[in-house]
Design an enzyme around this catalytic site. Structure first.
Site, mmCIF file in Angstrom:
data_model
loop_
_atom_site.group_PDB
_atom_site.id
_atom_site.type_symbol
_atom_site.label_atom_id
_atom_site.label_comp_id
_atom_site.label_asym_id
_atom_site.label_seq_id
_atom_site.Cartn_x
_atom_site.Cartn_y
_atom_site.Cartn_z
ATOM 1 N N HIS A 175 2.844 -7.469 -7.979
ATOM 2 C CA HIS A 175 1.632 -7.681 -8.770
ATOM 3 C C HIS A 175 1.697 -8.886 -9.734
ATOM 4 C CE1 HIS A 175 1.302 -3.913 -6.870
ATOM 5 N NE2 HIS A 175 1.497 -3.103 -7.873
ATOM 6 N N TYR B 119 9.277 -4.063 -9.989
ATOM 7 C CA TYR B 119 7.993 -3.824 -10.660
ATOM 8 C C TYR B 119 8.270 -3.716 -12.156
ATOM 9 C CZ TYR B 119 3.300 -1.843 -11.410
ATOM 10 O OH TYR B 119 2.009 -1.617 -11.828
ATOM 11 N N ARG C 289 5.817 3.639 -18.196
ATOM 12 C CA ARG C 289 4.896 4.767 -18.056
ATOM 13 C C ARG C 289 5.064 5.465 -16.702
ATOM 14 N NH1 ARG C 289 0.855 2.903 -14.684
ATOM 15 N NH2 ARG C 289 0.938 0.643 -14.539
ATOM 16 N N CYS D 194 0.876 -1.179 0.000
ATOM 17 C CA CYS D 194 0.000 0.000 0.000
ATOM 18 C C CYS D 194 0.912 1.227 0.000
ATOM 19 C CB CYS D 194 -0.924 -0.027 1.214
ATOM 20 S SG CYS D 194 -0.077 -0.347 2.761
ATOM 21 N N HIS D 195 0.301 2.377 -0.170
ATOM 22 C CA HIS D 195 1.087 3.606 -0.317
ATOM 23 C C HIS D 195 0.551 4.707 0.579
ATOM 24 C CE1 HIS D 195 2.575 1.801 -4.087
ATOM 25 N NE2 HIS D 195 1.315 1.600 -4.433
ATOM 26 N N ASP E 110 -2.907 -2.505 -2.274
ATOM 27 C CA ASP E 110 -2.448 -1.474 -3.214
ATOM 28 C C ASP E 110 -3.179 -0.143 -3.006
ATOM 29 O OD1 ASP E 110 -0.790 -0.422 -5.210
ATOM 30 O OD2 ASP E 110 -2.295 -0.769 -6.760
ATOM 31 N N ASN F 77 -3.306 5.488 -10.414
ATOM 32 C CA ASN F 77 -3.417 5.273 -11.867
ATOM 33 C C ASN F 77 -4.533 4.357 -12.315
ATOM 34 O OD1 ASN F 77 -1.396 6.864 -13.072
ATOM 35 N ND2 ASN F 77 0.138 5.507 -12.177
HETATM 36 C C1 0GY Z 1 1.414 0.285 -7.684
HETATM 37 C C2 0GY Z 1 1.245 0.519 -9.088
HETATM 38 C C3 0GY Z 1 1.378 1.639 -9.829
HETATM 39 C C4 0GY Z 1 2.062 2.792 -9.478
HETATM 40 C C5 0GY Z 1 3.178 2.829 -8.780
HETATM 41 O O1 0GY Z 1 5.226 3.702 -8.236
HETATM 42 C C6 0GY Z 1 4.105 3.954 -8.661
HETATM 43 O O2 0GY Z 1 3.750 5.060 -9.000
HETATM 44 O O3 0GY Z 1 3.561 1.759 -8.154
HETATM 45 C C7 0GY Z 1 0.863 1.574 -11.192
HETATM 46 O O4 0GY Z 1 0.518 2.620 -11.764
HETATM 47 O O5 0GY Z 1 0.760 0.465 -11.752
HETATM 48 O O6 0GY Z 1 2.279 -0.508 -7.287
HETATM 49 O O7 0GY Z 1 0.669 0.795 -6.874
#
Ligand code: 0GY
Length: 297
Positions: free
Chosen positions: A185, A161, A134, A36-37, A253, A258
């Site tokens: 993921h 990732y 991206r 999570c963020h 997540d 996005n």
């Molecule tokens: C995620 C996925 C995304 C974004 C990021 O670092 C990021 O900005 O991880 C995504 O857009 O797929 O891990 O939450």
């Protein structure tokens, strides 16, 4: 959940799901939301100038409220690209959470040993190497190798990732890494190709041969063609949980950066868990034993 009206949303990005449903699935005691963020708040922790998207603020208080609402005990907070190498929001959240959270940072080779040590003290246990075009600009492999060498003595691991179509090009580099490697993921498979497609099977082989590789059974909402409840992603996640029961972890997540069409209901994501991990023993491994081994050693 507290009201979100007090938090400012930056236009141009989907807000998270405001009122998640209460999951029917009761997660085991001590469960970890392992991906999570936290974003911002922008007024205190501005987004990075080089970011590829601008999220709405998703501050620590909201994350911790969601953790409690869904029944989790702990979080692993992963640095996202919108904050780039500025890990202050992450560290601030870790310091507030104390033993209830661990983190994964994003660093450049200019990071000092003192900064790494301070992040370790706050609860950081890994760095993220992001290869999704991206989201980030290219970083030369030799730079990543030097970062890997610097974090190895701390006992940290590397989270990677990438998009599955890029795995053939990245695999030699990944398998040369000196640490535990955690794949975000499910390796982002192309769901319409199916579980048995050579691309996905190549990833399973990598997991099979390299016991230092772990995987997150996360983000069905990013891969699904059918939408919730993500029936088409179940076989992908379930096969990973079956084959690698002691090297798989799970997370929401949140706040789902996005997502273009629809932010997922986190309660529904929790109800995905028993479909990919049918027995209580496997659920306990996925949600508690495995993430605890990786992040709370
Ligand atoms: C995620 C996925 C995304 C974004 C990021 O670092 C990021 O900005 O991880 C995504 O857009 O797929 O891990 O939450």
């Amino acid at each position: 959940m507290p009201s979100k009206s007090e938090f400012q949303k930056t236009p141009g990005w989907l807000d998270w799901y405001a009122r998640p449903s209460k999951p029917r699935f009761k997660v085991p005691g001590g469960a970890v939301d392992a991906h999570c963020h936290v974003f911002g708040p922008e007024a205190k922790f501005p987004y990075a100038p080089e970011r590829k998207y601008t999220p709405c603020d998703a501050p620590k208080e909201k994350l911790f409220a969601l953790r409690d609402f869904l029944g989790f005990a702990r979080n692993v907070i992963v640095q996202a690209s919108c904050h780039a190498k500025d890990n202050r929001a992450l560290v601030d959240a870790l310091e507030t959470a104390g033993d209830k959270a661990r983190g994964v940072a994003f660093v450049g080779e200019e990071v000092t040993d003192g900064e790494l040590k301070a992040m370790d003290k706050a609860g950081v246990r890994g760095v993220r190497f992001n290869f999704v075009r991206r989201l980030v600009d290219f970083t030369p492999r030799d730079v990543l190798e030097r970062i890997a060498a610097r974090i190895t003595p701390l006992g940290w691991h590397i989270v990677v990732y990438f998009e599955m179509a890029d795995l053939p090009e990245l695999e030699p580099f990944f398998t040369s890494l000196p640490t535990t490697v955690v794949v975000d993921h499910m390796g982002t498979p192309d769901v319409k190709k199916g579980v048995d497609h050579p691309e996905n099977q190549r990833f399973h082989r990598l997991m099979d041969r390299h016991k230092n590789f772990w995987v997150k059974a996360t983000c069905p909402e990013r891969m699904t063609l059918l939408g919730p409840p993500y029936d088409d992603v179940v076989p992908f996640a379930r096969s990973l949980v079956e084959k690698f029961p002691d090297r798989v972890i799970w997370g929401t997540d949140w706040p789902h950066p996005n997502m273009k069409k629809e932010a997922p209901d986190d309660g529904m994501l929790v109800d995905f868990i028993p479909r990919i991990a049918p027995s209580a023993a496997v659920q306990h491994a996925l949600l508690a034993d495995n993430p605890m081994r990786l992040y709370w050693r």
